[in-house]
Design a protein around this motif. Structure first.
Motif, PDB file in Angstrom:
ATOM      1  N   GLY A 300      -1.668  29.765   1.013  1.00 46.46           N
ATOM      2  CA  GLY A 300      -1.912  31.138   1.415  1.00 46.46           C
ATOM      3  C   GLY A 300      -2.850  31.813   0.444  1.00 46.46           C
ATOM      4  O   GLY A 300      -3.257  31.222  -0.559  1.00 46.46           O
ATOM      5  N   LEU A 301      -3.192  33.060   0.732  1.00 48.10           N
ATOM      6  CA  LEU A 301      -4.110  33.812  -0.100  1.00 48.10           C
ATOM      7  C   LEU A 301      -3.350  34.639  -1.121  1.00 48.10           C
ATOM      8  O   LEU A 301      -2.118  34.678  -1.131  1.00 48.10           O
ATOM      9  CB  LEU A 301      -4.992  34.703   0.775  1.00 48.10           C
ATOM     10  N   VAL A 479       2.981  24.525   5.013  1.00 48.42           N
ATOM     11  CA  VAL A 479       3.420  25.798   5.577  1.00 48.42           C
ATOM     12  C   VAL A 479       2.496  26.874   5.020  1.00 48.42           C
ATOM     13  O   VAL A 479       2.358  27.020   3.804  1.00 48.42           O
ATOM     14  CB  VAL A 479       4.886  26.110   5.204  1.00 48.42           C
ATOM     15  N   VAL A 480       1.832  27.604   5.908  1.00 51.82           N
ATOM     16  CA  VAL A 480       0.908  28.659   5.494  1.00 51.82           C
ATOM     17  C   VAL A 480       1.636  30.000   5.516  1.00 51.82           C
ATOM     18  O   VAL A 480       2.266  30.352   6.523  1.00 51.82           O
ATOM     19  CB  VAL A 480      -0.326  28.715   6.408  1.00 51.82           C
ATOM     20  N   LEU A 481       1.564  30.728   4.404  1.00 51.85           N
ATOM     21  CA  LEU A 481       2.158  32.055   4.313  1.00 51.85           C
ATOM     22  C   LEU A 481       1.065  33.113   4.364  1.00 51.85           C
ATOM     23  O   LEU A 481      -0.031  32.917   3.846  1.00 51.85           O
ATOM     24  CB  LEU A 481       2.946  32.220   3.010  1.00 51.85           C
ATOM     25  N   SER A 482       1.395  34.243   4.969  1.00 53.27           N
ATOM     26  CA  SER A 482       0.473  35.369   5.023  1.00 53.27           C
ATOM     27  C   SER A 482       1.295  36.650   5.078  1.00 53.27           C
ATOM     28  O   SER A 482       2.172  36.786   5.930  1.00 53.27           O
ATOM     29  CB  SER A 482      -0.431  35.258   6.255  1.00 53.27           C
ATOM     30  N   ASP A 483       1.021  37.551   4.146  1.00 47.50           N
ATOM     31  CA  ASP A 483       1.767  38.807   4.058  1.00 47.50           C
ATOM     32  C   ASP A 483       3.271  38.589   4.073  1.00 47.50           C
ATOM     33  O   ASP A 483       4.020  39.304   4.745  1.00 47.50           O
ATOM     34  CB  ASP A 483       1.376  39.743   5.201  1.00 47.50           C
ATOM     35  N   ALA A 504      -4.621  31.118   7.069  1.00 53.30           N
ATOM     36  CA  ALA A 504      -4.128  32.057   6.060  1.00 53.30           C
ATOM     37  C   ALA A 504      -4.672  33.456   6.269  1.00 53.30           C
ATOM     38  O   ALA A 504      -4.107  34.433   5.775  1.00 53.30           O
ATOM     39  CB  ALA A 504      -4.515  31.561   4.666  1.00 53.30           C
ATOM     40  N   ALA A 505      -5.762  33.567   7.025  1.00 50.81           N
ATOM     41  CA  ALA A 505      -6.485  34.828   7.098  1.00 50.81           C
ATOM     42  C   ALA A 505      -5.922  35.894   8.035  1.00 50.81           C
ATOM     43  O   ALA A 505      -6.091  37.065   7.743  1.00 50.81           O
ATOM     44  CB  ALA A 505      -7.940  34.545   7.493  1.00 50.81           C
ATOM     45  N   PHE A 635     -13.145  33.924   5.771  1.00 52.49           N
ATOM     46  CA  PHE A 635     -13.443  32.603   5.209  1.00 52.49           C
ATOM     47  C   PHE A 635     -14.722  32.651   4.418  1.00 52.49           C
ATOM     48  O   PHE A 635     -15.748  33.056   4.891  1.00 52.49           O
ATOM     49  CB  PHE A 635     -13.572  31.564   6.327  1.00 52.49           C
ATOM     50  N   GLY A 636     -14.622  32.225   3.189  1.00 48.65           N
ATOM     51  CA  GLY A 636     -15.768  32.272   2.332  1.00 48.65           C
ATOM     52  C   GLY A 636     -16.657  31.106   2.513  1.00 48.65           C
ATOM     53  O   GLY A 636     -16.496  30.237   2.926  1.00 48.65           O
TER      54      GLY A 636
END
Length: 640
Positions: A300-301, A479-483, A504-505, A635-636
């Motif tokens: 995640g971010l 597992v992707v987490l976001s907020d 993630a975004a 996405f960078g």
């Protein structure tokens, strides 16, 4: 690459025959270095090669035993970091040197506190907001927030902002991206390119090869305190050549991927099950499980709640809600010793603050967790002696360092000690938070091999990392987490860095796109979504359902085969107009990043039988919606 170099470059910084020793350790043995204005120059080497020592000498934190340093053709000898700052040199530290009780704003302008006259806090706040805007951190990093409340990656961002606020001529970035995920790295690189265009000279110290080849113009390599390559053009070097120069040997596959077949130890009931975990304020609703012999990644971010989640599992944060099961039994740790005695090991994100006792020796730090579980008289060190010595050999740590202070070791060697500590405890579940932060490629290869060995022997591993390539390379599932919530749970072999970044975004970095999807669903009904097609698979990064939403065969976080979707004609044709089929009518339009890379499709599907809106109206909302802000945040650049 940062920018094309002119035919006549000004030498900003030059070092000749620089030596430095710390008691019996010779850190630098006559290194040379040459940095031009208007370039990004990589300084690389294995842990202990002398990179940080040299950087600290150049920036005035240490004094060389002998040798010459020239700044714009003038010989300099700094007695302090303030002398270097006044001369135009500053350094972004690998281990942040900030004041935890001061605010973000106060830390950014910490060097100003020693200046004569009164500070204009209003003017400083305005300048700081401009710097935050360059990183896309406006609103995510409140200037009045105490530094102690920030995550390690946020503190690293403050360290970078502090250096940029000085407007120095030479900036040394010592592992600045160690806790950054791809979009934060891309933001930093955009700022670095801007600085180069303004004539700044940048030194970039990093262990991440992909970053070195993306952003730098020339490379200098240190090995065992000596220069083995000086100012070699990045374009002339291959990754394998650079690795060989750094570690003195070939390294084939650093991730040591296992075969597709699960190991004999994998399978059976989960070791850890987490359902709807909440640990405010960052962890809101997280669910996952990890089995015996499995390596599960949490990605995640910044601000997604990854570290806070595993800290709650180890008893470092109060659990508000949710159910945790450890080996089939209810588990709710109040303090870390509860987790240790239950068979959980934990390597924290910030080794200096959370993983080490800085006044202890290597041996004392190595056996620290053992003391928490030891019940008998004395320290009980001897019972671990043989196993400890074998483990040190596997990690490439010399026996003679056991009685040295832990701070005499490089950051990578310190990380090895923390890893060895928990391996000695033989936990059933090992939690690794940024296990290779600031670690060279040779050491990373060793750590990955050990993680694989532990999993093969039946240990469950939960790995948190900001390096998306690492998560994909070492983990079985992600597992992707976001907020603070889980977004998707996907096998590692079905995802790449780009798609992982986009998963993630949706909530924290692609806010504009989510707002667009909500607007489409609210205005027209149906379901609006952000998807990506690759091969025979569809990836849904975000979806918002309005009134009378039809079933399209996928939802947010899903990754079905394309044949399972209920809009086959729309997916096949992608005309930019409504395509009718039994499910309903769908319109799909491409989404592009600020550098033109493909971010997938924005789509809207309306239930069959409804009157269709004007396609031009829908196209206008999609094309004018997230185009200005979303792609660069979501996405960078390509290749990461």
């Amino acid at each position: 690459m940062s920018s094309p170099q002119t035919t006549e470059s000004t030498t900003a910084l030059e070092a000749r025959e620089v030596w430095k020793a710390f008691e019996r350790t010779q850190a630098l043995s006559g290194v040379t270095f040459a940095l031009n204005a208007g370039e990004v120059h990589a300084l690389v080497g294995a842990n202990g090669a002398g990179k940080s020592t040299f950087s600290r000498i150049v920036s005035g934190h240490l004094m060389a035993d002998r040798g010459e340093i020239r700044l714009f053709d003038q010989t300099v000898r700094f007695l302090s970091a303030r002398d270097a700052i006044r001369a135009g040199i500053t350094m972004v530290m690998q281990e942040t040197s900030l004041a935890p009780d001061l605010s973000v704003l106060e830390n950014i302008y910490l060097p100003e506190f020693g200046s004569a006259g009164r500070l204009s806090w209003g003017g400083l706040a305005k300048r700081a907001e401009e710097l935050l805007g360059q990183f896309g951190q406006g609103g995510h990093l409140p200037l009045n927030r105490p530094l102690r409340d920030l995550s390690a990656s946020q503190r690293q961002m403050v360290e970078i902002l502090k250096a940029l606020a000085l407007d120095a001529k030479v900036i040394i970035f010592d592992e600045p991206t160690a806790s950054f995920s791809p979009n934060e790295v891309d933001r930093l690189f955009d700022v670095m390119r801007l600085l180069v265009q303004r004539g700044k000279a940048l030194v970039f110290v990093s262990h991440r090869l992909e970053e070195i080849f993306e952003i730098t113009d020339r490379i200098t390599v240190f090995r065992e305190g000596r220069t083995v390559a000086c100012a070699a053009p990045t374009a002339s070097m291959r990754p394998a050549d650079l690795v060989r120069l750094m570690v003195g040997r070939e390294i084939a596959d650093i991730y040591a991927r296992r075969s597709a077949d699960p190991g004999a130890s994998a399978g059976g009931p989960p070791v850890l099950e987490v359902e709807h975990l909440a640990a405010e304020p960052r962890v809101k609703d997280v669910s996952f499980s990890v089995g015996r012999g499995e390596i599960l990644g949490l990605a995640g971010l910044v601000g997604a709640g990854r570290s806070e989640c595993v800290e709650a599992l180890f008893g470092l944060r109060r659990i508000e809600r949710g159910r945790i099961s450890l080996r089939g039994q209810p588990f709710r740790p109040r303090v870390p010793i509860d987790a240790v005695r239950a068979g959980i090991g934990f390597i924290p994100e910030d080794r200096r603050r959370q993983g080490l006792v800085q006044d202890f020796t290597v041996r004392e730090n190595l056996l620290l967790a053992h003391l928490g579980r030891h019940r008998g008289l004395g320290l009980g060190y001897e019972q671990h002696r043989a196993e400890m010595e074998a483990l040190l050999d596997e990690l490439g740590l010399a026996q003679r360092i056991l009685d040295d202070g832990i701070l005499t070791l490089s950051g990578g060697m310190q990380q090895k000690v923390v890893l060895a500590r928990w391996i000695l405890m033989k936990p059933k579940l090992l939690i690794l938070d940024e296990p290779t932060r600031g670690v060279d490629i040779g050491t990373r290869s060793t750590i990955y091999a050990i993680i694989r060995r532990l999993a093969k022997a039946g240990m469950a591993v939960l790995l948190v990392s900001s390096d998306f390539e690492e998560v994909i390379g070492i983990c079985d599932r992600i597992v992707v987490l976001s907020d603070g919530a889980d977004v998707t749970n996907i096998p590692a072999d079905l995802v790449d860095v780009e798609k992982l970044a986009m998963f993630a975004a949706p909530r924290s970095s692609a806010e504009a796109t989510h707002v667009l999807l909500e607007a489409l669903a609210q205005r027209f009904g149906g379901i609006a979504y952000w998807i990506f097609l690759e091969g025979d698979r569809l990836y849904c990064f975000d979806a918002v359902a309005g009134l009378d939403a039809p079933e399209v065969g996928f939802s947010r976080g899903a990754f079905p085969e394309i044949g399972e979707a209920h809009i086959p004609l729309a997916l096949a044709q992608r005309t930019g107009d409504f395509v009718c089929e039994p499910t309903g009518a769908s319109i799909l339009l491409p989404l592009r990043g600020h550098r033109g890379h493909d971010l997938g499709l924005i789509g809207l599907t309306l239930r069959a039988g409804l009157e269709l809106p004007n396609p031009e109206l829908v196209r206008g909302m999609i094309l004018d919606g997230p185009g200005a802000t979303m792609p660069q945040q979501a996405f960078g650049g390509g290749g990461r």
